[in-house]
Structure formats: C-alpha cells, structure tokens
Design a protein around this motif. Structure first.
Motif, PDB file in Angstrom:
ATOM      1  N   LEU A  82       7.366  -0.834   7.192  1.00 10.86           N
ATOM      2  CA  LEU A  82       6.687  -1.139   5.942  1.00 10.86           C
ATOM      3  C   LEU A  82       5.416  -1.894   6.303  1.00 10.86           C
ATOM      4  N   PHE A  83       4.320  -1.572   5.643  1.00  8.91           N
ATOM      5  CA  PHE A  83       3.119  -2.390   5.857  1.00  8.91           C
ATOM      6  C   PHE A  83       2.266  -2.441   4.600  1.00  8.91           C
ATOM      7  N   ILE A  84       1.448  -3.494   4.550  1.00 15.99           N
ATOM      8  CA  ILE A  84       0.584  -3.791   3.409  1.00 15.99           C
ATOM      9  C   ILE A  84      -0.861  -3.580   3.838  1.00 15.99           C
ATOM     10  N   THR A  85      -1.692  -3.092   2.920  1.00 18.53           N
ATOM     11  CA  THR A  85      -3.109  -2.903   3.244  1.00 18.53           C
ATOM     12  C   THR A  85      -3.997  -3.618   2.232  1.00 18.53           C
ATOM     13  N   ASN A  86      -5.081  -4.202   2.736  1.00 13.26           N
ATOM     14  CA  ASN A  86      -6.157  -4.694   1.873  1.00 13.26           C
ATOM     15  C   ASN A  86      -7.452  -4.764   2.673  1.00 13.26           C
TER      16      ASN A  86
END
Length: 282
Positions: free
Chosen positions: A242-246
């Motif tokens: 799982l990973f988050i992007t911004n």
C-alpha cells in the motif's frame, strides 16, 4: 516572505482580516507543489486543475491569471526567499474576496503564495515505519466537491488529530459507501501481484496530480496493470503493498496496517520513474 496579490510581505505581517472568506466559510482553493532549482514540478497540471476548480466553485478568474503570470508570481516569491537554487514547497491559495454571508458579495478572488525549504530535490523512499489505520468517525462524500483541493478540510484535520492520539503515521479515509478512498494527505494505491489499484474519482477521492502522473507511468509499463476500482477495507490486509501519493512526498509506502506488514518493492521501482517524469515535464 509571502506574496499577497503580487505584493511581498514578511511572514509575520498580518495581511488577512477577520472577514476573509477562506477563514469564515472555507471558500478557498489551494495548490501545493514542488519547486526545484527554480523549476515548478508539473506546473501545467496544477494550473489547469486550479482553473477547473475555480470554475466549478463559480469564482471569477481574473484576466491576468495566465499560466505564465502565476508561474512568475510563484518564482518571485521563490527568489525573495533565496530558494531559487534549492528544493522548495509552494502553496498557492485562492479565495473569494471579503464580503457577504454564505452568498458572497463578489466572485472576484485574491491569492496568497507561501514557500518553504524542502530537504531533498528528489522524491525518495524512506525506510521509516509508517503505520496507518482506518478513520471511520466521519465519511468522505461521493461527489465532485470532494475531488477538489479546497480549504474545507475539517475531516482531514480531525483524522490527523485521531492519528496523533493513537500514534499512527496516517489514517485512511472511507466514503459513505464504506469504501476506502484516500489517506489524510494523499491518494491511495494498492498492489496485489502485478495489479495496481487506486479508487476512482467517483468514490470521492482527491483528483491528485501525482495520482494522475503515476497512473500514466504504470499504464506504460508491461510489468503492471493499472486499475481504477473501489477498494474495500477487507482488501487492505490482503495487499502486497500500500502506498500514498502527493505532490510533496511523491510516494509514501505504508509499512503496517493492523496485523499486516507490507513491503515497498513496487514503490521503489516507481519512484525513479516519477522523478524522471518530473524532470521531463519541467
């Protein structure tokens, strides 16, 4: 220094009043982006998202609000803060001018630009522990307003307090259908085998710039299949990653959710491609 409607002020100068509509009604939009050595990452994408968002909120777009004008206003602030040869975080906030109650007296806008130093000119993958949990006290609405980057982010604020109180690095937000939508500060990607999934905009997630760019990258690879599809909470512990992007961090791997520990192999493969795309687009 900050840039308020083209004029530069010291950061301790009070330039906004009690009547500011962003303060009183959350009647404002913002863009956060990276500037490295005087170059704005994915500036055209940020600009056109801002223009589209202003139209949706029925704000009057000034004639001078061209791509080139706002870019120069940002760079003016970058130069004034001696960040032209550094990596910087930029926040451009646009808000309707003072006056009125819920109904504004005018749809004309003002803007403010803030900049601060970043540690690295590149998107990098850290090895630090990053545990998340679901935040289920309040829900993201499944509508177009939820996809905009507005200052009306009280759900994110409360979720951030919850995360700190419970010693989580972040929280995952769910919509009114109980589907996982995004993290507090970015879009969510789930990896299972060679499939990479992210929620569709119709689920209420932010229309993120790095989300868009990463989807473009994944779709050009032969190794992975990109899918826009709702994510159930039950899928989280079955995922490989799982990973988050911004726009500031780039890609933030999640190391743990409940009893499941995750790898960051795919995130590491993608971050180099994201850095390359950022340089090409600049």
């Amino acid at each position: 220094m900050i840039n308020f409607n083209g004029s530069l002020f010291s950061e301790d100068k009070e330039v906004l009043t009690h009547a500011n509509r962003g303060l009183k009604y959350g009647d404002a939009l913002f863009e956060t982006l990276r500037c490295v050595n005087g170059t704005l990452f994915f500036w055209e994408d940020h600009y056109f998202r801002l223009m589209a968002s202003m139209r949706m909120l029925r704000m009057e777009i000034p004639m001078e609000f061209t791509l080139e004008f706002l870019e120069e206003e940002i760079k003016k602030n970058i130069r004034e803060n001696n960040l032209e040869n550094r990596a910087a975080r930029v926040r451009l906030t646009v808000f309707r001018k003072e006056g009125g109650l819920y109904l504004p007296e005018s749809n004309d806008v003002s803007y403010i630009i803030e900049t601060s130093l970043l540690d690295s000119p590149f998107y990098i993958i850290g090895e630090n522990e990053y545990e998340v949990e679901l935040f289920k006290d309040y829900y993201v609405n499944k509508d177009l307003l939820s996809t905009l980057k507005t200052t009306n982010t009280i759900l994110n604020v409360v979720a951030s307090v919850y995360a700190k109180e419970n010693r989580y690095a972040n929280c995952l937000l769910v919509n009114t259908d109980k589907q996982v939508v995004e993290a507090i500060n970015g879009n969510l990607f789930l990896v299972k085998g060679n499939t990479i999934k992210t929620p569709p905009l119709g689920d209420g997630c932010l229309n993120g710039i790095i989300r868009k760019k990463l989807m473009e990258i994944i779709e050009t690879t032969e190794e992975f299949q990109m899918v826009e599809e709702s994510i159930s909470p039950f899928e989280l512990q079955k995922a490989d990653e799982l990973f988050i992007t911004n726009s500031i961090v780039g890609i933030q791997p999640i190391s743990k959710y409940r009893k499941k520990d995750f790898s960051n192999t795919v995130a590491k493969k993608l971050v180099g491609k994201l850095n390359a795309k950022a340089r090409m687009a600049s």
